[in-house]
Write a protein that holds these residues in place. Structure first.
Motif, mmCIF file in Angstrom:
data_model
loop_
_atom_site.group_PDB
_atom_site.id
_atom_site.type_symbol
_atom_site.label_atom_id
_atom_site.label_comp_id
_atom_site.label_asym_id
_atom_site.label_seq_id
_atom_site.Cartn_x
_atom_site.Cartn_y
_atom_site.Cartn_z
ATOM 1 N N LEU A 114 0.840 -1.212 0.000
ATOM 2 C CA LEU A 114 0.000 0.000 0.000
ATOM 3 C C LEU A 114 0.868 1.251 0.000
ATOM 4 N N VAL A 124 -8.869 2.695 -1.918
ATOM 5 C CA VAL A 124 -8.704 1.240 -1.888
ATOM 6 C C VAL A 124 -10.056 0.622 -1.545
ATOM 7 N N ILE A 138 -4.507 1.010 5.234
ATOM 8 C CA ILE A 138 -4.745 1.915 4.093
ATOM 9 C C ILE A 138 -4.501 3.363 4.528
#
Ligand code: PLP
Length: 388
Positions: A114, A124, A138
């Motif tokens: 990520l 995402v 995230i």
């Protein structure tokens, strides 16, 4: 000294399992440990398979030169080559050591990937219900979480996923076998997703697979990377070999990703600057020699059968998990948090579905001895009666 406002807010949002843990301690002190049934933590209760421990002893005794020092940030080249050969065999794709990065567990691999792909505000997609840590992974890298519902049986809803894709979407996080639902996505659904994603060449699928080996009824989980073109696997031996505390896993970039080499360089840098530097040296050497050793899946299947049969018999609605060591039944009342309290009153600790962004459910982790499950069953019956 004060801490960042954001971490305070995140700790509050992530508090379900911790609260249950604290509640469990309180209840155990109050009623005695044998009267409390703790189904909250997904931490294998069994020891690692003997071939893993045997290999570990051999690797340590071998005391190879330089086996305790820094190494290339992506991991020992020979270990990465061994992982690549295993993946090549499974998927038919030409993986080499260059596509593999050894990481501190699947969590390390997710963070590394990520960090490598997200710019601030990039999106995402995660499929609800989902592992709650994904949100933090995230957001760690400036990304925005876009939850998309799966079906009532926790399967992919391709139309919904397609509708959630925007020009800012960079990744879709797939987790099959799934925590918390135990769902396994069939090859046909993955193929349909791949066809849809042909229209979105900027989107990469992150296939988070730490439960891959834990599937039941003689099945194997489809190889996502063999089906989905732009796929990065994040995997570990935390669950499959009961090594969660050893932090050993890997990231595998599909050779079919056109820009895999640039991504590999980014991920190698991310591994370094996130402070992982490299995955545990001893465990890299060990798992490259014992990669297939798996805990006793049949025992988890038998526990699934016991719990699903008993709960269904009491009138709980549930979808039988095809894998993992979780069961995710519906709560008999819509308010899952209220139902968790009723379970707690009966000495059962479980995590509400709200913690996984699917209210109206509760998660049980079957990483407890079978006897604990058997003794707990009357408490589920009483909670259900109390909920009526
Ligand atoms: N992904 C999922 C879906 C998980 O459930 C977990 C742990 O529970 C992880 C990743 C993290 O696994 P690891 O210990 O390999 O970092």
């Amino acid at each position: 000294m004060s801490v960042a406002r954001r971490i305070v807010a995140d700790i509050e949002r992530a508090s379900w399992i911790r609260r249950m843990f604290e509640e469990g301690r309180r209840l155990k002190a109050e009623r005695g440990a044998d009267k409390v049934f703790d189904f909250t933590l997904g931490n294998p209760e069994v020891e690692p398979p003997e071939p893993v421990l045997e290999t570990l002893r051999r690797v340590v005794a071998g005391n190879r030169p330089h086996s305790h020092g820094y190494m290339p940030n992506a991991g020992f080249p020979a270990v990465r080559a061994a992982v690549a050969r295993r993946l090549e065999k499974r998927t038919g794709l030409p993986y080499t050591a260059e596509h593999i990065l050894m990481t501190c567990g699947a969590a390390g691999a997710c963070n590394v990937l990520l960090k490598s792909v997200l710019d601030p505000g990039d999106e995402v997609i995660v499929l609800a219900p989902f592992f709650p840590e994904y949100r933090f992974y995230i957001e760690n890298h400036g990304g925005r979480v876009v939850p998309v519902e799966t079906t009532s049986e926790f399967q992919l809803d391709i139309a919904r996923i397609a509708a959630a894709i925007t020009p800012r979407t960079r990744a879709i996080l797939l987790n099959s076998p799934n925590n918390p639902s135990g769902a396994v996505y069939p090859a046909e659904a993955l193929a349909e997703l791949n066809v849809m994603l042909a229209r979105h060449p900027n989107v990469i699928v992150v296939s988070d697979e730490p439960y891959r080996a834990l599937v039941f009824d003689g099945r194997t989980a489809p190889e996502t990377a063999a089906i989905i073109e732009r796929c990065a696997i994040t995997d570990s031996w935390s669950k499959a070999a009961a090594l969660a505390g050893e932090r050993i896993g890997y990231l595998a970039l599909s050779p079919r990703i056109a820009e895999w080499a640039v991504l590999r360089d980014a991920a190698t840098f991310a591994n370094r600057v996130l402070g992982f530097i490299n995955a545990s040296a001893i465990w890299q050497l060990t798992m490259s020699e014992a990669p297939e050793a798996t805990i006793d899946v049949a025992a988890y299947q038998a526990k699934r059968d016991l719990v699903c049969g008993a709960l269904a018999g009491m009138g709980y609605e549930l979808t039988r998990p095809a894998g993992t060591f979780y069961v995710f039944p519906k709560t008999p009342i819509a308010d899952d948090v209220a139902f968790i309290r009723l379970l707690q009153r009966e000495g059962v600790l479980a995590v509400p579905g709200s913690g996984f962004s699917r209210p109206g459910h509760f998660r049980l982790s079957l990483t407890v001895p079978r006897g604990t499950i058997e003794r707990s069953l009357p408490a589920f019956e009483r909670a259900r009666t109390a909920a009526r």
